[in-house]
Design a protein around this motif. Structure first.
Motif, PDB file in Angstrom:
ATOM      1  N   ALA A 295      -4.250  -6.530  -3.533  1.00  0.00           N
ATOM      2  CA  ALA A 295      -4.398  -7.099  -2.194  1.00  0.00           C
ATOM      3  C   ALA A 295      -4.126  -6.071  -1.097  1.00  0.00           C
ATOM      4  O   ALA A 295      -4.746  -6.111  -0.038  1.00  0.00           O
ATOM      5  N   LEU A 296      -3.190  -5.146  -1.365  1.00  0.00           N
ATOM      6  CA  LEU A 296      -2.750  -4.222  -0.315  1.00  0.00           C
ATOM      7  C   LEU A 296      -3.900  -3.490   0.375  1.00  0.00           C
ATOM      8  O   LEU A 296      -3.977  -3.491   1.602  1.00  0.00           O
ATOM      9  N   PRO A 297      -4.813  -2.865  -0.389  1.00  0.00           N
ATOM     10  CA  PRO A 297      -5.897  -2.144   0.289  1.00  0.00           C
ATOM     11  C   PRO A 297      -6.726  -3.068   1.181  1.00  0.00           C
ATOM     12  O   PRO A 297      -7.152  -2.672   2.268  1.00  0.00           O
ATOM     13  N   ILE A 298      -6.921  -4.321   0.716  1.00  0.00           N
ATOM     14  CA  ILE A 298      -7.713  -5.264   1.508  1.00  0.00           C
ATOM     15  C   ILE A 298      -6.981  -5.619   2.793  1.00  0.00           C
ATOM     16  O   ILE A 298      -7.586  -5.800   3.839  1.00  0.00           O
ATOM     17  N   LEU A 299      -5.648  -5.687   2.707  1.00  0.00           N
ATOM     18  CA  LEU A 299      -4.857  -6.017   3.888  1.00  0.00           C
ATOM     19  C   LEU A 299      -4.675  -4.806   4.803  1.00  0.00           C
ATOM     20  O   LEU A 299      -3.952  -4.869   5.785  1.00  0.00           O
ATOM     21  N   GLY A 300      -5.326  -3.715   4.465  1.00  0.00           N
ATOM     22  CA  GLY A 300      -5.274  -2.548   5.335  1.00  0.00           C
ATOM     23  C   GLY A 300      -4.084  -1.643   5.081  1.00  0.00           C
ATOM     24  O   GLY A 300      -3.824  -0.720   5.833  1.00  0.00           O
ATOM     25  N   VAL A 301      -3.339  -1.913   3.999  1.00  0.00           N
ATOM     26  CA  VAL A 301      -2.242  -1.020   3.647  1.00  0.00           C
ATOM     27  C   VAL A 301      -2.782  -0.026   2.617  1.00  0.00           C
ATOM     28  O   VAL A 301      -3.404  -0.432   1.642  1.00  0.00           O
ATOM     29  N   GLN A 302      -2.559   1.257   2.881  1.00  0.00           N
ATOM     30  CA  GLN A 302      -3.019   2.253   1.913  1.00  0.00           C
ATOM     31  C   GLN A 302      -2.414   1.950   0.549  1.00  0.00           C
ATOM     32  O   GLN A 302      -1.232   1.612   0.455  1.00  0.00           O
ATOM     33  N   SER A 303      -3.194   2.108  -0.493  1.00  0.00           N
ATOM     34  CA  SER A 303      -2.689   1.768  -1.822  1.00  0.00           C
ATOM     35  C   SER A 303      -1.515   2.659  -2.218  1.00  0.00           C
ATOM     36  O   SER A 303      -0.748   2.327  -3.103  1.00  0.00           O
ATOM     37  N   PHE A 304      -1.352   3.806  -1.505  1.00  0.00           N
ATOM     38  CA  PHE A 304      -0.214   4.681  -1.805  1.00  0.00           C
ATOM     39  C   PHE A 304       1.117   3.958  -1.643  1.00  0.00           C
ATOM     40  O   PHE A 304       2.109   4.297  -2.273  1.00  0.00           O
ATOM     41  N   TRP A 305       1.140   2.973  -0.731  1.00  0.00           N
ATOM     42  CA  TRP A 305       2.405   2.297  -0.430  1.00  0.00           C
ATOM     43  C   TRP A 305       2.726   1.196  -1.421  1.00  0.00           C
ATOM     44  O   TRP A 305       3.775   0.565  -1.352  1.00  0.00           O
ATOM     45  N   GLN A 306       1.776   0.955  -2.341  1.00  0.00           N
ATOM     46  CA  GLN A 306       1.899  -0.133  -3.301  1.00  0.00           C
ATOM     47  C   GLN A 306       3.242  -0.139  -4.032  1.00  0.00           C
ATOM     48  O   GLN A 306       3.937  -1.155  -4.106  1.00  0.00           O
ATOM     49  N   GLN A 307       3.629   1.030  -4.554  1.00  0.00           N
ATOM     50  CA  GLN A 307       4.871   1.094  -5.337  1.00  0.00           C
ATOM     51  C   GLN A 307       6.084   0.728  -4.512  1.00  0.00           C
ATOM     52  O   GLN A 307       7.020   0.100  -4.997  1.00  0.00           O
ATOM     53  N   ALA A 308       6.060   1.143  -3.224  1.00  0.00           N
ATOM     54  CA  ALA A 308       7.198   0.833  -2.363  1.00  0.00           C
ATOM     55  C   ALA A 308       7.335  -0.681  -2.227  1.00  0.00           C
ATOM     56  O   ALA A 308       8.446  -1.221  -2.284  1.00  0.00           O
ATOM     57  N   VAL A 309       6.192  -1.354  -2.066  1.00  0.00           N
ATOM     58  CA  VAL A 309       6.217  -2.822  -1.952  1.00  0.00           C
ATOM     59  C   VAL A 309       6.773  -3.428  -3.239  1.00  0.00           C
ATOM     60  O   VAL A 309       7.622  -4.326  -3.209  1.00  0.00           O
ATOM     61  N   VAL A 310       6.306  -2.916  -4.375  1.00  0.00           N
ATOM     62  CA  VAL A 310       6.796  -3.398  -5.669  1.00  0.00           C
ATOM     63  C   VAL A 310       8.309  -3.232  -5.758  1.00  0.00           C
ATOM     64  O   VAL A 310       9.036  -4.145  -6.178  1.00  0.00           O
ATOM     65  N   GLY A 311       8.798  -2.070  -5.306  1.00  0.00           N
ATOM     66  CA  GLY A 311      10.239  -1.809  -5.342  1.00  0.00           C
ATOM     67  C   GLY A 311      11.010  -2.823  -4.518  1.00  0.00           C
ATOM     68  O   GLY A 311      12.019  -3.371  -4.968  1.00  0.00           O
ATOM     69  N   ILE A 312      10.507  -3.089  -3.299  1.00  0.00           N
ATOM     70  CA  ILE A 312      11.192  -4.048  -2.424  1.00  0.00           C
ATOM     71  C   ILE A 312      11.179  -5.431  -3.069  1.00  0.00           C
ATOM     72  O   ILE A 312      12.180  -6.156  -3.042  1.00  0.00           O
ATOM     73  N   LEU A 313      10.044  -5.784  -3.701  1.00  0.00           N
ATOM     74  CA  LEU A 313       9.937  -7.060  -4.404  1.00  0.00           C
ATOM     75  C   LEU A 313      10.993  -7.189  -5.491  1.00  0.00           C
ATOM     76  O   LEU A 313      11.666  -8.220  -5.608  1.00  0.00           O
ATOM     77  N   ILE A 314      11.120  -6.156  -6.310  1.00  0.00           N
ATOM     78  CA  ILE A 314      12.080  -6.212  -7.411  1.00  0.00           C
ATOM     79  C   ILE A 314      13.488  -6.404  -6.858  1.00  0.00           C
ATOM     80  O   ILE A 314      14.255  -7.260  -7.306  1.00  0.00           O
ATOM     81  N   ILE A 315      13.824  -5.587  -5.822  1.00  0.00           N
ATOM     82  CA  ILE A 315      15.169  -5.680  -5.269  1.00  0.00           C
ATOM     83  C   ILE A 315      15.384  -7.059  -4.635  1.00  0.00           C
ATOM     84  O   ILE A 315      16.420  -7.702  -4.835  1.00  0.00           O
ATOM     85  N   GLY A 316      14.371  -7.537  -3.905  1.00  0.00           N
ATOM     86  CA  GLY A 316      14.467  -8.870  -3.299  1.00  0.00           C
ATOM     87  C   GLY A 316      14.682  -9.933  -4.352  1.00  0.00           C
ATOM     88  O   GLY A 316      15.515 -10.833  -4.197  1.00  0.00           O
ATOM     89  N   ALA A 317      13.943  -9.815  -5.472  1.00  0.00           N
ATOM     90  CA  ALA A 317      14.041 -10.825  -6.525  1.00  0.00           C
ATOM     91  C   ALA A 317      15.435 -10.847  -7.137  1.00  0.00           C
ATOM     92  O   ALA A 317      15.989 -11.927  -7.372  1.00  0.00           O
TER      93      ALA A 317
END
Lengths: 344, 355
Positions: free
Chosen positions: B309-331
């Protein structure tokens, strides 16, 4: 190290210290895990020099030391963390983040010294985030650092994308790449030896270091003995962050490349080396000499096999098997001993 | 820490069953308490928002297919990983197992012309199961933490894979068409691979919830010493959890080759952390004893969907892992919060019952 621990708790320290566990000190040192691993290092080095052509050369030593330098650096604070019964999986990501920071700052013509300082601050912050989540929020470190593996690596890759920065001041590159004359000892060994001495002194000769072992053995007992459990753990995570960032600076200058994926997977090598060196994953047990021997043993094995023409992939297999055997064998021996009827 | 782990009820969501209210409110209450609800909502939000930005994310033949197809492999890994983590272990070798079985799949088609596809699937599952068996044997019998063992076998399996593969690569042209079709075709709108993954998730979920041996996995993870004292077959159960995790990773390897038509020495690298991450995001506590394979599966779905979804939402796919990291920590923060709340409630109930 176990001798000192028992000295502290034994009722009459002086005579007992030498005969704890019914064995004299010299015999306990000789059969200790650290001694075994140091002996293995010496034997492997001698055999390799005799059997593998060119292994004994200064060029080999130079490359071996340069290759193992980042693992050697990070293994020091990692020992602190594992001894407390925690783990930090995010070190390689911190290394990558530091590498990207250095690259971007250099590109912006920031003076090198200042850039390196910023890198160290980045590492400090990365370590502080881990430490905060583990100690203040009270989350398990393995889960936290699996999260920050992705987070820190993601920021690094996000900042730089797929671009690579390759221009660094050549004098700084030289510091990370060159050796003293033709001695085979790279410049970088000087700060590393200093680090080893400092970390060794702190771990084995200060009350803070003793406290780390104590809280690895039993958090509650440590807390009741007046050790500030959370502060000690927090400091350990800060140290891994800073040293990983330092390793990132070295990595960047040594290969003259700043990339988001620098050092990917290095955390596994570091942890493998620390465990090989006799540090218990349960915490409370281990010693720095063993860890250093563990790092060097893996380095020597890998470089000897490489020179002997073994493919790097077979070397990966060997590394894995060595790790598994090094943790399984002592366990199996203990269990077999426990089963054998004890002679009165 | 110990106080939090104390409540032995594995499904924290179900809690003490409320006796008041009719079936509808009871159902609703149960739904809002379920650990999986939050993450299902997260998945829905991601899909809806992304579809609003670009309708073809969901409303095109390829969009719908890819939405279900891409997570299929990670779903399998997350289910196996969840079963292992519930017993208070972890399996870091799954990425390497996927690599080995993915290459094995290609090799079988190349060297045994006309081999039935079913046999290839079985071979992948059995090979993965054997690799899991090695993990399980080392963990269960040597009593060494799984983290260390599977870290070692991660190297060993990957090394064997690279030795065997070398610089070779399996190409789609070397694979039979009907095998590749499995990787892309659908049945009543469900891609085959997703269908396979779904069946596995449902079976594993049923097993963990209803079978005695499945329940015992939770008991072992909650308190290994107590489980041992109680006479549970701890060694055997942990051993089997690893075999299942390996077998599912083996199946995932076959699916990988079917989906992408290629595999080389690096196939599956780094998947282990995604699998663990998916389980953790899905509410499986890393220290065992709680969580469900459904949660892990939805976690896997969320991870993959976000990265698409990230690239479609205009976020460079490079940032994908950072989002995943925040998700894990949030969870895990959320998990911690919920666990604290549950233990406080249990304490309060105990106090009240004394009066």
């Amino acid at each position: 190290m176990s001798s000192a621990t028992t000295t502290a708790t034994a009722p009459s320290p002086e005579p007992r210290a030498l005969t704890d566990y019914g064995r004299p000190l010299w015999r306990r040192l000789l059969i200790s895990r650290e001694a075994t691993i140091i002996a293995a290092l010496i034997v492997v080095s001698i055999v390799a020099s005799a059997v593998v052509p060119y292994f004994g050369s200064t060029t080999t030593v130079d490359f071996l030391l340069l290759d193992t330098a980042p693992i050697l650096m990070i293994a020091l604070p990692m020992t602190f963390v594992i001894v407390t019964g925690e783990i930090d999986l995010s070190v390689a990501s911190t290394l990558g983040l530091s590498s990207v920071t250095l690259g971007l700052l250099t590109q912006a013509h920031v003076p090198m010294i200042l850039s390196i300082l910023v890198c160290l601050v980045v590492g400090l912050v990365a370590g502080a985030v881990n430490g905060f989540l583990v100690t203040v929020v009270g989350l398990p470190s393995i889960a936290v650092t699996i999260g920050t593996i992705a987070l820190y690596r993601g920021i690094a890759v996000g900042l730089l994308g797929t671009t690579t920065i390759t221009t660094f001041p050549s004098s700084w590159e030289g510091l990370a790449q060159n050796q003293f004359g033709t001695s085979g000892i790279p410049y970088v060994m000087v700060p590393i030896v200093v680090l080893i001495l400092v970390f060794g002194a702190v771990l084995h000769f200060t009350s803070f270091g003793r406290g780390l072992f104590a809280l690895g053995l039993s958090k509650d007992t440590a807390a009741f003995s007046g050790i500030n459990v959370n502060r000690s753990k927090f400091i350990a995570f800060l140290l891994t962050g800073v040293v990983s960032a330092l390793a990132g600076v070295f990595w960047t200058l040594r290969y003259a490349t700043a990339r988001g994926d620098n050092g990917t997977g290095l955390e596994l090598s570091v942890i493998a080396a620390v465990l090989l060196g006799g540090v218990s994953i349960f915490g409370g047990k281990g010693a720095l000499p063993g860890v250093i021997a563990g790092v060097l043993l893996i380095g020597v094995l890998q470089s000897a096999l490489q020179l002997a023409g073994v493919s790097s992939d077979a070397i990966t297999v060997v590394t894995g098997i060595v790790l598994v055997l090094s943790v399984v064998t002592p366990q199996v021996i203990t269990r077999v001993r426990a089963r054998r009827p004890r002679a009165a | 820490m110990t106080a939090v782990e104390a409540p032995p009820t594995p499904a924290r969501g179900s809690g003490p069953s409320p006796t008041t209210g009719n079936a509808v409110t009871r159902g609703l209450r149960r739904l809002t308490r379920a650990r999986e609800t939050g993450i299902v909502i997260a998945v829905i939000v991601v899909v809806v928002v992304t579809t609003l930005v670009n309708p073809s994310f969901l409303f095109s033949v390829d969009g719908w297919r890819d939405l279900l197809l891409t997570p299929a492999m990670l779903l399998l890994l997350a289910v196996g990983e969840a079963m292992v983590i519930v017993t208070r272990s972890v399996d870091l070798s799954v990425g390497s197992v996927v690599g080995l079985t993915a290459y094995l799949t290609g090799e079988l088609f190349i060297h045994v012309p006309g081999i039935p596809i079913v046999v290839v699937f079985l071979a992948g599952i059995v090979a993965g199961g054997i690799l899991g068996l090695i993990n399980g044997a080392l963990v269960a019998f040597a009593k060494v933490p799984a983290l260390v063992i599977t870290l070692g076998t991660l190297y060993v399996y990957r090394g064997v894979n690279v030795l065997w593969t070398g610089s070779n690569q399996i190409n789609p042209s070397q694979l039979p068409d009907n095998f590749l079709n499995i990787g892309t075709n659908s049945i009543v709108g469900l891609p085959y691979l997703f269908f396979i993954a779904l069946v596995v998730v449902l079976i594993a979920g049923w097993y963990m919830r209803n079978k005695r041996s499945g329940r015992e996995l939770y008991a072992i993870g909650s308190d290994p010493a107590a489980a041992e004292l109680y006479g549970l077959k701890v060694t055997q159960r942990v051993f089997i959890a690893f075999v299942i995790s390996g077998a599912l990773a083996g199946l995932a390897g076959v699916l990988f080759t079917a989906r992408y038509g290629t595999s080389d020495s690096q196939t599956g690298t780094g998947l282990e952390l995604q699998a663990v991450g998916a389980a953790v995001i899905g509410g499986v506590a890393i220290f065992g004893g709680s969580g469900s394979v459904y949660g892990a599966a939805i976690g896997a779905f969320l991870l993959i969907t976000i990265s698409r979804a990230l690239p479609i939402l205009g976020v460079q796919s490079f940032w994908q892992q950072a989002v995943v990291g925040i998700l894990i920590i949030g969870a895990i923060i959320l998990d911690r919060y919920l666990a604290l709340r549950v233990s406080r409630r249990l304490l309060a109930e105990r106090e009240n019952s004394h009066e």
